[in-house]
Write a protein that holds these residues in place. Structure first.
Motif, PDB file in Angstrom:
ATOM      1  N   HIS A 256       0.796  -1.216   0.000  1.00  0.00           N
ATOM      2  CA  HIS A 256       0.000   0.000   0.000  1.00  0.00           C
ATOM      3  C   HIS A 256       0.837   1.278   0.000  1.00  0.00           C
ATOM      4  CE1 HIS A 256      -3.154  -2.850   0.756  1.00  0.00           C
ATOM      5  NE2 HIS A 256      -4.068  -1.919   0.865  1.00  0.00           N
ATOM      6  N   THR A 257       2.018   1.259   0.578  1.00  0.00           N
ATOM      7  CA  THR A 257       2.838   2.469   0.580  1.00  0.00           C
ATOM      8  C   THR A 257       3.214   2.857  -0.849  1.00  0.00           C
ATOM      9  OG1 THR A 257       3.700   1.970   2.783  1.00  0.00           O
ATOM     10  CG2 THR A 257       4.964   3.522   1.445  1.00  0.00           C
ATOM     11  N   PHE A 258       3.665   1.891  -1.616  1.00  0.00           N
ATOM     12  CA  PHE A 258       3.933   2.138  -3.038  1.00  0.00           C
ATOM     13  C   PHE A 258       2.626   2.426  -3.783  1.00  0.00           C
ATOM     14  CE2 PHE A 258       7.679  -0.541  -1.976  1.00  0.00           C
ATOM     15  CZ  PHE A 258       8.698   0.270  -2.459  1.00  0.00           C
ATOM     16  N   GLY A 259       1.590   1.645  -3.481  1.00  0.00           N
ATOM     17  CA  GLY A 259       0.323   1.777  -4.190  1.00  0.00           C
ATOM     18  C   GLY A 259      -0.346   3.122  -3.980  1.00  0.00           C
ATOM     19  N   HIS A 260      -0.345   3.615  -2.744  1.00  0.00           N
ATOM     20  CA  HIS A 260      -0.945   4.920  -2.485  1.00  0.00           C
ATOM     21  C   HIS A 260      -0.190   6.027  -3.216  1.00  0.00           C
ATOM     22  CE1 HIS A 260      -3.056   3.634   1.538  1.00  0.00           C
ATOM     23  NE2 HIS A 260      -3.624   3.123   0.462  1.00  0.00           N
ATOM     24  N   ALA A 261       1.122   5.887  -3.328  1.00  0.00           N
ATOM     25  CA  ALA A 261       1.896   6.879  -4.082  1.00  0.00           C
ATOM     26  C   ALA A 261       1.469   6.891  -5.550  1.00  0.00           C
ATOM     27  CB  ALA A 261       3.392   6.587  -3.949  1.00  0.00           C
ATOM     28  N   GLU A 275      -5.610  -2.158  -8.264  1.00  0.00           N
ATOM     29  CA  GLU A 275      -4.561  -2.180  -9.283  1.00  0.00           C
ATOM     30  C   GLU A 275      -3.280  -1.572  -8.740  1.00  0.00           C
ATOM     31  OE1 GLU A 275      -7.343  -1.877 -13.300  1.00  0.00           O
ATOM     32  OE2 GLU A 275      -6.746  -0.033 -12.264  1.00  0.00           O
ATOM     33  N   ALA A 276      -3.408  -0.458  -8.035  1.00  0.00           N
ATOM     34  CA  ALA A 276      -2.232   0.179  -7.445  1.00  0.00           C
ATOM     35  C   ALA A 276      -1.610  -0.708  -6.373  1.00  0.00           C
ATOM     36  CB  ALA A 276      -2.611   1.538  -6.860  1.00  0.00           C
ATOM     37  N   VAL A 277      -2.443  -1.381  -5.576  1.00  0.00           N
ATOM     38  CA  VAL A 277      -1.930  -2.289  -4.541  1.00  0.00           C
ATOM     39  C   VAL A 277      -1.240  -3.495  -5.173  1.00  0.00           C
ATOM     40  CG1 VAL A 277      -2.631  -3.894  -2.711  1.00  0.00           C
ATOM     41  CG2 VAL A 277      -3.534  -1.568  -2.753  1.00  0.00           C
ATOM     42  N   GLY A 278      -1.814  -4.025  -6.240  1.00  0.00           N
ATOM     43  CA  GLY A 278      -1.184  -5.157  -6.918  1.00  0.00           C
ATOM     44  C   GLY A 278       0.217  -4.822  -7.388  1.00  0.00           C
ATOM     45  N   CYS A 279       0.351  -3.689  -8.061  1.00  0.00           N
ATOM     46  CA  CYS A 279       1.672  -3.243  -8.508  1.00  0.00           C
ATOM     47  C   CYS A 279       2.558  -2.927  -7.309  1.00  0.00           C
ATOM     48  CB  CYS A 279       1.514  -2.019  -9.399  1.00  0.00           C
ATOM     49  SG  CYS A 279       3.030  -1.523 -10.236  1.00  0.00           S
ATOM     50  N   ALA A 309      -3.757 -12.453 -12.309  1.00  0.00           N
ATOM     51  CA  ALA A 309      -5.016 -11.944 -11.757  1.00  0.00           C
ATOM     52  C   ALA A 309      -5.551 -10.762 -12.555  1.00  0.00           C
ATOM     53  CB  ALA A 309      -4.823 -11.547 -10.300  1.00  0.00           C
ATOM     54  N   GLY A 310      -4.790 -10.334 -13.555  1.00  0.00           N
ATOM     55  CA  GLY A 310      -5.227  -9.215 -14.386  1.00  0.00           C
ATOM     56  C   GLY A 310      -4.815  -7.863 -13.866  1.00  0.00           C
ATOM     57  N   LEU A 311      -3.745  -7.833 -13.080  1.00  0.00           N
ATOM     58  CA  LEU A 311      -3.305  -6.601 -12.441  1.00  0.00           C
ATOM     59  C   LEU A 311      -1.981  -6.116 -13.027  1.00  0.00           C
ATOM     60  CD1 LEU A 311      -4.133  -7.833  -8.862  1.00  0.00           C
ATOM     61  CD2 LEU A 311      -5.280  -5.923 -10.010  1.00  0.00           C
ATOM     62  N   PRO A 312      -1.716  -4.812 -13.005  1.00  0.00           N
ATOM     63  CA  PRO A 312      -0.452  -4.296 -13.535  1.00  0.00           C
ATOM     64  C   PRO A 312       0.729  -4.670 -12.642  1.00  0.00           C
ATOM     65  CG  PRO A 312      -1.733  -2.533 -12.546  1.00  0.00           C
ATOM     66  CD  PRO A 312      -2.610  -3.736 -12.542  1.00  0.00           C
ATOM     67  N   VAL A 313       1.848  -4.958 -13.248  1.00  0.00           N
ATOM     68  CA  VAL A 313       3.057  -5.287 -12.495  1.00  0.00           C
ATOM     69  C   VAL A 313       4.208  -4.342 -12.833  1.00  0.00           C
ATOM     70  CG1 VAL A 313       2.446  -7.718 -12.193  1.00  0.00           C
ATOM     71  CG2 VAL A 313       3.751  -7.020 -14.206  1.00  0.00           C
ATOM     72  N   LEU A 326       6.013  11.417  -2.107  1.00  0.00           N
ATOM     73  CA  LEU A 326       4.655  11.002  -1.750  1.00  0.00           C
ATOM     74  C   LEU A 326       4.660   9.967  -0.630  1.00  0.00           C
ATOM     75  CD1 LEU A 326       3.160  10.806  -5.340  1.00  0.00           C
ATOM     76  CD2 LEU A 326       2.436  12.371  -3.530  1.00  0.00           C
ATOM     77  N   MET A 327       5.630   9.073  -0.652  1.00  0.00           N
ATOM     78  CA  MET A 327       5.663   8.030   0.370  1.00  0.00           C
ATOM     79  C   MET A 327       6.056   8.580   1.739  1.00  0.00           C
ATOM     80  SD  MET A 327       6.910   4.560  -1.611  1.00  0.00           S
ATOM     81  CE  MET A 327       8.428   5.210  -2.291  1.00  0.00           C
ATOM     82  N   ARG A 328       6.731   9.701   1.779  1.00  0.00           N
ATOM     83  CA  ARG A 328       7.064  10.311   3.067  1.00  0.00           C
ATOM     84  C   ARG A 328       5.831  10.910   3.755  1.00  0.00           C
ATOM     85  NH1 ARG A 328      12.105  11.673   0.443  1.00  0.00           N
ATOM     86  NH2 ARG A 328      13.753  10.447   1.441  1.00  0.00           N
TER      87      ARG A 328
END
Length: 369
Positions: A256-261, A275-279, A309-313, A326-328
């Motif tokens: 989620h830290t990467f995904g939220h960014a 999708e953001a969480v998957g990546c 699963a059909g998600l971006p990597v 953003l992650m900070r």
């Protein structure tokens, strides 16, 4: 063989939080039956909060099931999408509550996905300093994650879910029949949160997902029922030990830290949350490898499952400095130090910082920089 989940024998998972404990009911057809809501307190009024996509599909059924428990049942349809998870839309809920003269016993029903659930919960936590609410999630992501555990929030342009409250619902009702109307992209987004539970908590479940992914993507009822039930069991176990995310619960933010960014940088709604969480999980796995928790074979195994699963990597390319900036701002950061959920061994996770140089390597390896 999986145990069938049906109206005749809905599955129940309990969140054990003392006086704030509540049940999660899982079954097909629950939304249509008054008996599903017997645990909900009676009151003069109820407000069903939904959106323009879900409302036309399920509001009438919920209203019918609630008839007799409330003298008045009001409905508010919000615009659909993560882009509307903000102060302006939240105020529409308060406008409806005040406009209808709702009192502190009014029960709110969140009928929809994670955005509806988060905003309705936040409104319930705030209106008259707290009124009861019920989660009726209609997406896979909401059923396996966001509806459970009492996290409520809205987004801010500078950070996702940065304004909110911990506030537990009276109950969560997961009607598996609502997943039949879920678009394939939304289903894949939900699978990200299902997959998450394996590498951080339960490798047997991870292996089950690998074996049953085609059935999940085909929306086979038995597979979806097991995925929802096991995901809720794991989240209930974790939340029961750490309601306010002072320790263990943080592992549920894997990816989620990467995904939220990604969500913040792209603009909310451009990528779905799942999708953001998957990546983000691919990136977190890469970081876990560099920190010595897993080997490259495991990273590839997880990446393959996420992609199937059909998600971006491959991450959007914003440059390392923008990601770090953003992650900070992420809620898990402390004193400007970014803290990540990483796998310390398959089936177990911890939260820890990582050197910026190492994070830059991960971002480059995943196409982000």
């Amino acid at each position: 063989m999986l145990t069938p989940v049906s109206l005749a024998a809905p599955q129940r998972v309990d969140i054990a939080l003392g006086e704030r404990s509540y049940p999660i009911l899982i079954g097909a057809g629950l939304l249509d039956h008054p008996a599903s809501f017997e645990a909900v307190p009676k009151a003069a009024s109820a407000l069903i909060v939904t959106n323009t996509t879900v409302g036309p599909l399920y509001t009438a059924a919920l209203q019918k099931a609630l008839t007799g428990r409330f003298a008045a049942i009001h409905v508010l349809e919000l615009p659909d999408g993560e882009a509307h998870k903000d102060w302006t839309t939240l105020n529409r809920i308060f406008d409806a509550l005040l406009g209808h003269g709702c009192d502190r016993k009014t029960v709110l029903f969140a009928l929809g996905g994670g955005v509806v659930g988060d905003m309705t919960g936040f409104a319930a936590a705030s209106y008259m300093r707290g009124v009861p609410f019920v989660q009726v999630p209609t997406t896979l992501l909401a059923q396996v994650d966001s509806s459970v555990g009492g996290k409520t929030a809205i987004n801010h342009p500078l950070g996702k879910n940065m304004i909110g409250a911990f506030y537990q619902p009276q109950m969560v009702l997961c009607d598996l029949a609502t997943l039949k109307t879920l678009p394939p992209r939304e289903l894949s987004a939900g699978l990200a949160e299902v997959i998450k539970y394996g590498p951080i908590y339960d490798m047997a479940f991870f292996e089950w997902i690998e074996a049953n992914l085609p059935a999940l993507r085909a929306q086979e009822p038995a597979a979806l029922a097991h995925a929802v039930r096991r995901s809720c069991e794991i989240k209930a176990e974790v939340v029961g030990q750490d309601e306010r995310e002072n320790g263990l619960r943080a592992i549920l933010n894997f990816g989620h830290t990467f995904g939220h960014a990604i969500e913040s940088a792209l603009g909310y709604g451009e990528w779905l949350h799942g999708e953001a969480v998957g990546c983000g999980m691919v990136m977190a796995a890469q970081l876990s490898q560099r920190l010595g928790g897993v080997d490259s074979a495991f990273v590839q195994r997880l990446t393959t499952l996420i992609e199937k699963a059909g998600l971006p990597v491959v991450a959007p390319r914003f440059g390392a400095e923008r990601y770090l900036e953003l992650m900070r701002i992420d809620k898990k950061s402390e004193g400007g130090e970014i803290r990540f959920v990483v796998i310390d061994k398959p089936g177990s996770a911890v939260m820890r910082p990582a050197p910026d140089a190492m994070v830059r390597e991960v971002l480059a390896a995943c196409g982000a920089a």
